[in-house]
Write an enzyme that holds these catalytic residues in place. Structure first.
Site, PDB file in Angstrom:
ATOM      1  CB  ALA A 116      -0.950  -0.010   1.207  1.00  0.00           C
ATOM      2  CB  CYS A 117       2.422   3.059   2.772  1.00  0.00           C
ATOM      3  SG  CYS A 117       0.868   3.184   3.684  1.00  0.00           S
TER       4      CYS A 117
END
Length: 226
Positions: A116-117
């Protein structure tokens, strides 16, 4: 003199970005030992500092969920993180402005979590014309499958994978660069296991340098070897 190539990162064309190295994010990591993850991340930050590479630090939902950035990392970087609510750092204007303010087109990025990040801002940065190098051993995912799928997706989009040690050696490249040589050796001895142990051995037993510990090993009662 080191051959300069655009395929490699250089201290004058690169920025390092650390995304969400926070306790609650680390709790969810299963793809790498978490102490090793911290070790590699701090070594990467020390690498940036040694070579004078601009560094950007960002955090997500610090007070409500993720907790404070690891103190060992903050002690090296010594800057206030850019706070976000979005999983994609590229959604935060202050973050994008900080990236552009460096004037660098190569971004070395590490994040929690990989899927995700790290994935989201990597794809966004690539789309915006940046060259992105993802540091796989200073990042971690919630499962091997999720981590590996994200790495493949980033590579398919044009990102390049590297490790923390590669970043250190790629910036040094030539052992004749004496202004950073000792700093590189310090990072190696502190963070890179067998490599660092070998450096200590070579220094003391081959080059007869003094031991670097505050409390030296004094040999008593050693057998004579003939």
């Amino acid at each position: 003199m080191s051959y300069r190539t655009n395929a490699l990162i250089n201290a004058d064309d690169t920025a390092f970005i650390f995304i969400d190295h926070q306790p609650q994010m680390a709790f969810g990591v299963t793809t790498i030992d978490r102490q090793l993850l911290k070790n590699n991340t701090v070594a990467l930050a020390r690498t940036a500092k040694l070579f004078g590479v601009p560094t950007i630090l960002t955090s997500v939902e610090t007070e409500s969920f993720s907790g404070y950035i690891w103190p060992e990392l903050l002690n090296v970087v010594q800057q206030n993180p850019i706070e976000r609510s979005s999983m994609n750092a590229w959604d935060t204007d202050a973050f994008v402005a900080a990236v552009k303010a460096t004037g660098k087109k190569k971004l070395v990025m590490a994040a929690l979590w990989t899927e995700a990040c790290l994935l989201f801002p990597t794809l966004s940065a690539l789309e915006n014309g940046f060259e992105v190098f993802i540091v796989t051993d200073a990042s971690g995912g919630t499962s091997e499958e999720s981590h590996n799928a994200a790495v493949r997706r980033m590579e398919q989009a044009g990102a390049k994978s590297m490790t923390t040690l590669t970043a250190l050696l790629e910036l040094q490249r030539d052992w004749a660069k004496r202004d950073t040589y000792n700093g590189v050796m310090e990072i190696v001895r502190d963070h890179f296991g067998a490599y660092g142990m070998g450096v200590d051995y070579a220094y003391t037993h081959v080059h007869k340098a003094p031991q670097r510990g505050e409390f030296a090993h004094v040999v008593k009662g050693a057998l004579e070897h003939v």
